[in-house]
Structures are given as C-alpha cells and as structure tokens.
Design a protein around this motif. Structure first.
Motif, PDB file in Angstrom:
ATOM      1  N   THR A  55       0.102  -7.071  -1.618  1.00  0.00           N
ATOM      2  CA  THR A  55       1.264  -6.226  -1.873  1.00  0.00           C
ATOM      3  C   THR A  55       1.458  -5.300  -0.673  1.00  0.00           C
ATOM      4  N   ALA A  82      13.413  -2.999   5.592  1.00  0.00           N
ATOM      5  CA  ALA A  82      13.117  -4.430   5.546  1.00  0.00           C
ATOM      6  C   ALA A  82      12.685  -4.988   6.899  1.00  0.00           C
ATOM      7  N   LEU A  88       9.969  -9.292   4.699  1.00  0.00           N
ATOM      8  CA  LEU A  88       9.592  -8.302   3.694  1.00  0.00           C
ATOM      9  C   LEU A  88      10.783  -7.402   3.410  1.00  0.00           C
ATOM     10  N   ASN A 136       6.708  -5.320  -2.085  1.00  0.00           N
ATOM     11  CA  ASN A 136       6.691  -6.771  -1.917  1.00  0.00           C
ATOM     12  C   ASN A 136       5.369  -7.288  -2.460  1.00  0.00           C
TER      13      ASN A 136
END
Length: 185
Positions: A42, A48, A78, A83
């Motif tokens: 994670t 982004a 990502l 994420n």
C-alpha cells in the motif's frame, strides 16, 4: 503461516516528497517482522504518478550505508490517495526494509520527523551494494504485508521422507511444531 508487516503505515501525512528519488524506510519498528513473501503493498500518494514506472523493492544492508535489493516489482501508475497493489511475490527476510521509486511525476506522503529513511537520487531498484549515504529523519507512506514461509527441519519419520508425509496422527504436517523434540519450524 503468520502475517508479515514491513514499512510504515500508508496514511495521509503532513508533507510530501517528489519523484526521481529512491526512498528506503528504516524507521524503528518497520523492518520486516518475518521471512517469507510480501504479496500486497500500500502506498499513499499526494499527487498521482502517471507514467506507469513506479517500483517497490525489498532491501537489506550490505555494509555501512550500502543497500542491496532482495526482490523488486513494478507498481505501475499510482493514483493520488491510497493505492493497494495485490498479487505481488516479493521475497523478504526478517529485518529487511521496503523502498519505493517513481520517476518524473507524483509525490508520496511523508512525515518530516520521527523516522529514518535512506535516500538516493534516481532509480535504485533493483540495486546491488549501492551506497545510499544520505539519511533523513522522515517517515514515508509505503507498507507491505505477506505471509511467512513454512520450513521444516524434519527430514524423515520412521524412514519415510518428509516430503511424503502429509500428516502425523491425523495432524497436517504444516501444523506440527516438533516430533520427539525435533523442531519442524
């Protein structure tokens, strides 16, 4: 099998770090707590990363401030925010650290105090005996989970090879901790 954790929680933190640097989290208490395979990572991004080249690595120290990757995988692009990447197969040993790299775009959430991170400009995933040199007192939002590897030291029971043994007295071989004082872990 037990759950393995590595890295700091992937949460929204007060600051962010930019692209084109490899960050390896060595914050106390964040080293891998078992040996096995990391299957989920994670990452909490502020903005982004869109070119699909983000990478994660599992690192160990070779000497001083030099690190080597034990395993690595592509994370792709990502999104901003949390994420979760599943289906990975990253070899890990107890005491290893997790690191991340993403080029050209995006920023990862971080705390500016309270941690320990090795960093080096550029893509250092994978790497062999690379001197990271620089250390920051920061915490980066990248975390991995997986499972420990079940190993056995029992080679045979009553001349039957261990690989052929499925259970002992009705107990699955993976659940047997020892036989007559000989460890199966």
């Amino acid at each position: 099998m037990a759950v393995i954790n590595i890295g700091s929680a992937a949460i929204d933190r007060a600051s962010a770090a930019s692209a084109n640097t490899t960050y390896v989290d060595e914050t106390a208490g964040t080293a891998a707590d078992g040996t096995g395979t990391i299957d989920t990572v994670t990452v909490f991004m502020e903005t982004a990363h869109t070119n699909g080249l983000a990478e994660v690595g599992i690192f160990y120290r070779t000497t001083g401030t030099s690190l080597t990757t034990r395993s690595n995988a592509s994370l792709g692009s990502l999104a901003a925010g949390l994420n979760t990447i599943t289906g990975l197969s990253l070899a890990v040993q107890a005491g290893d650290w997790i690191g991340i790299y993403f080029p050209t775009s995006g920023s990862i959430r971080r705390a500016t105090a309270g941690g320990t991170t090795q960093l080096k400009a550029g893509d250092n995933i994978p790497c062999t005996n690379v001197d990271f040199g620089a250390t920051q007192g920061r915490i980066y939002s990248v975390h991995g989970t997986g499972t420990t590897t079940v190993t056995t030291s029992i080679k045979s029971v009553n001349t039957v090879l261990q690989a052929s043994i499925k259970s002992i007295n009705g107990v699955a071989i993976a659940s047997v901790k020892s036989v007559n004082g000989v460890s199966n872990v």
